[in-house]
Structure formats: structure tokens, C-alpha cells
Enzyme design. Sequence first.
Site, PDB file in Angstrom:
ATOM      1  N   GLN A 126      -5.625  17.288   1.237  1.00 33.48           N
ATOM      2  CA  GLN A 126      -4.681  16.459   1.995  1.00 33.48           C
ATOM      3  C   GLN A 126      -4.365  15.185   1.224  1.00 33.48           C
ATOM      4  O   GLN A 126      -5.263  14.390   0.945  1.00 33.48           O
ATOM      5  CB  GLN A 126      -5.295  16.118   3.355  1.00 33.48           C
ATOM      6  CG  GLN A 126      -4.417  15.314   4.286  1.00 33.48           C
ATOM      7  CD  GLN A 126      -5.137  15.018   5.594  1.00 33.48           C
ATOM      8  OE1 GLN A 126      -6.251  14.507   5.596  1.00 33.48           O
ATOM      9  NE2 GLN A 126      -4.520  15.342   6.711  1.00 33.48           N
ATOM     10  N   GLU A 254      -5.864  18.269  13.481  1.00 35.58           N
ATOM     11  CA  GLU A 254      -7.113  17.914  12.806  1.00 35.58           C
ATOM     12  C   GLU A 254      -8.273  17.777  13.775  1.00 35.58           C
ATOM     13  O   GLU A 254      -9.403  18.136  13.465  1.00 35.58           O
ATOM     14  CB  GLU A 254      -6.934  16.608  12.022  1.00 35.58           C
ATOM     15  CG  GLU A 254      -8.150  16.235  11.198  1.00 35.58           C
ATOM     16  CD  GLU A 254      -7.871  15.090  10.241  1.00 35.58           C
ATOM     17  OE1 GLU A 254      -8.616  14.963   9.260  1.00 35.58           O
ATOM     18  OE2 GLU A 254      -6.917  14.332  10.456  1.00 35.58           O
ATOM     19  N   ASN A 372     -12.109   3.193  13.662  1.00 32.44           N
ATOM     20  CA  ASN A 372     -12.283   2.820  15.068  1.00 32.44           C
ATOM     21  C   ASN A 372     -11.208   1.836  15.523  1.00 32.44           C
ATOM     22  O   ASN A 372     -10.719   1.914  16.657  1.00 32.44           O
ATOM     23  CB  ASN A 372     -13.666   2.187  15.273  1.00 32.44           C
ATOM     24  CG  ASN A 372     -14.742   3.232  15.510  1.00 32.44           C
ATOM     25  OD1 ASN A 372     -14.516   4.430  15.343  1.00 32.44           O
ATOM     26  ND2 ASN A 372     -15.924   2.778  15.887  1.00 32.44           N
TER      27      ASN A 372
END
Length: 392
Positions: A126, A254, A372
Amino acid sequence: MIEVQEFRAEVRQWLADNLVGDFAALKGLGGPGREHEAFEERRAWNQHLAAAGLTCLGWPVEHGGRGLSVAHRVAFYEEYARANAPDKVNHFGEELLGPTLIEYGTPEQQKRFLPKILDVTELWCQGYSEPNAGSDLANVSTTAELVGDAEASGATGNQYWVINGQKVWTSLAHWAQWCFVVARTEKGSKRHAGLSYLLVPLDQPGVEIRPINQLTGDSEFNEVFFDDARTEAGLVVGQPGDGWRVAMGTLTFERGVSTLGQQIRYAREHSNLVELAKRTGAADDPLIRERLVQSWTGLQAMRSYALATMDVEQPGQDNVSKLLWANWHRELGEIAMDVQGMAGLTLENGEFDEWQRLYLFSRADTIYGGSNEIQRNIIAERVLGLPREVKG
């Protein structure tokens, strides 16, 4: 369609019958931070799975898959994890690019690439992240220019894309034959506009792949440099300039049903850590016991959330899932270090080696696949409707 429980039993029996002999030595190998382990042997195992019809389970039958439901795929991943089967080597092809081509690709692209993903003869990586962009995926500086004679023959004639730029943190690039690359194809465009999603062969003079040495001493990630690299004009997925939409589509694939299988592996890690705490005497410490109980509770919460949302499509659920497992796994790594005590300070330490590796790699869990901070922003802005973050 086969019933879920019947399919689960079929998978369990097949794994018991086939994860033997040379394949038995592969149990537990691979996965995040350990992709280098017995790579070619795991590829052979992956091809064995494919021959049995146990890959690409959710792909439509007309594209070589089995057209199975989410519940069937969850059953597969849970049984696969319980058998401690080795991590697959074609994750990027089977779970990311394949579904992307099925959703957005042309019939010619599907015919050319899907069969080789199915039989694991071509591996993919990727090409998203860039060295100066951090977690800002839209900050793409890699460029691609369409050059050549459009009138020579056919719709694209002798045209081809010329690609220049750099990608980083590219997992498996040193094993892959192809890379799906997000590049800027419209000069002067900004952010999400003007991007295209290109399929680029890696075995060519214009591509250089440099492994990145990690804290663990392994090299799972790579830098990939494109210096006048080329790919065919017809190997753009979707329309030129529409790459952001296609890239976001890939990301939705994903974080899928494999999360439940991942949690089975996490449960094994937790159980093994409890046993380690008992052997080292760390379990006598009430604070360690409390943290282990909290960790177990968090694992059950993750599983309950995944089961409750696996058939539901709503904004933010994948982001919540990513936050849950990333934070949980990082905390498990911290508990593991405390359970080892002073012995956890050296890497080559026999019994403790796996825990030090888990700790080192778990530091990245809250970064890769969307940090996050990015996950919280998405949840706040797109789910809760809060004002967008003020940019400095």
C-alpha cells in the site's frame, strides 16, 4: 449457502487436518511486527488455503470468491486464530485491493489482477503514507503525469503515467510485486482534489525499495522511491482525479471482520501473560492482578462491540474499534514489561523475548492505520457533529 455453524465446523476440521507436518512449524508466525517470519513458507501455506477455497471468502462468486456473509467470515477468522494458524502473506491483495477492484475497477483490471490475488502468485503493498505528511493522508506530494501519444491506438494509445515521489512505512514492499499508489495527478491541486489511485509494478528501474530498521532489529517496513517510474495509462482505478474517494473506499475494507479473529489472538496473549505472571511471582502483586483483570474486561468489551456492530454500517464504528484495540494492546505490552521486572530490560532473554517484541511493536498500534488523534477527530466531527478542530 452453507450454514454458519456447518462452515465453522468445516474450517475447524480442515485446519486440524492440514496444519500438520511442515505446516505445523508455522503456527503462530507472522502478524504485525513479525511479517518477516518464514515468509516464503507462509506463502506456500497461503496458496494451500487458496487451493482449498479458504481465501477471499467474501468476494462475489463471479470474481472467484465464495460470496459468504460477514457471519461466515467471522467464523473463519475465529477458527483460524484458535488454530494458531500463521498470518497470511496476501492481506493487502485479498482484503484491500481485491475488494477495491471489485467495487471501483474496470472489468479489464478485475480480469488481470484478481486471479493472481486469489492464487497468491502476486503480492501487493500500500503506497499511502509519505515522509512529510505524518497522519495527514491528503497531504500527498508524490506526482504522476500522463505522457505519450493518446491517438496512437485505442482509448489511451501509447500513454503511460510517470511517477515521482516517495512513500514510507510501506509494509511488505520488499516482497511485493505491485503497489497501489495514491499520487497527485493534477498540477496545482490541493488536499483531496486532484489525486489518482494507480497500480504500479515494483520490478522496474524507476523504483527503489529501502528497508527500515526497527527497534526490534527487524525490517518489516520500507521506504519506496519513485524516480520516473512508469505504469500503464489504464492502470488508474476509478477516474483520474477521483483517487481520494477510491482510497477511502480501500480504508473501509481495512478494518473488517478480521478484527474478531484478532481478538482471539489477543485472548491467547492475555492467557499466556497470566501464566507468565504466575511463574515469575508477579501475580502475587495485587496491582498486577488488578491490571490483568482490567485487561481481560477490556477484551470482552471489544468482542461485544465487534459482535454488535459486525452487520451494522454506521459512521465511526471502525474508528471506535481501532481506538479500542490499539489502546488495549498497548496497555497489554506495558503490563508484560512490568510482569518481567528487571528481566524485561534485555531483548535476548529466551522466555521473555516475545513479550519485549510485543511491547516494542505495540507502541505503534496507536499510530499505524490512523493514529488515535485522527480516530478521535473523526468520531468527534463525523459522528458527534462537534466543530472541526482548529488548525494552527
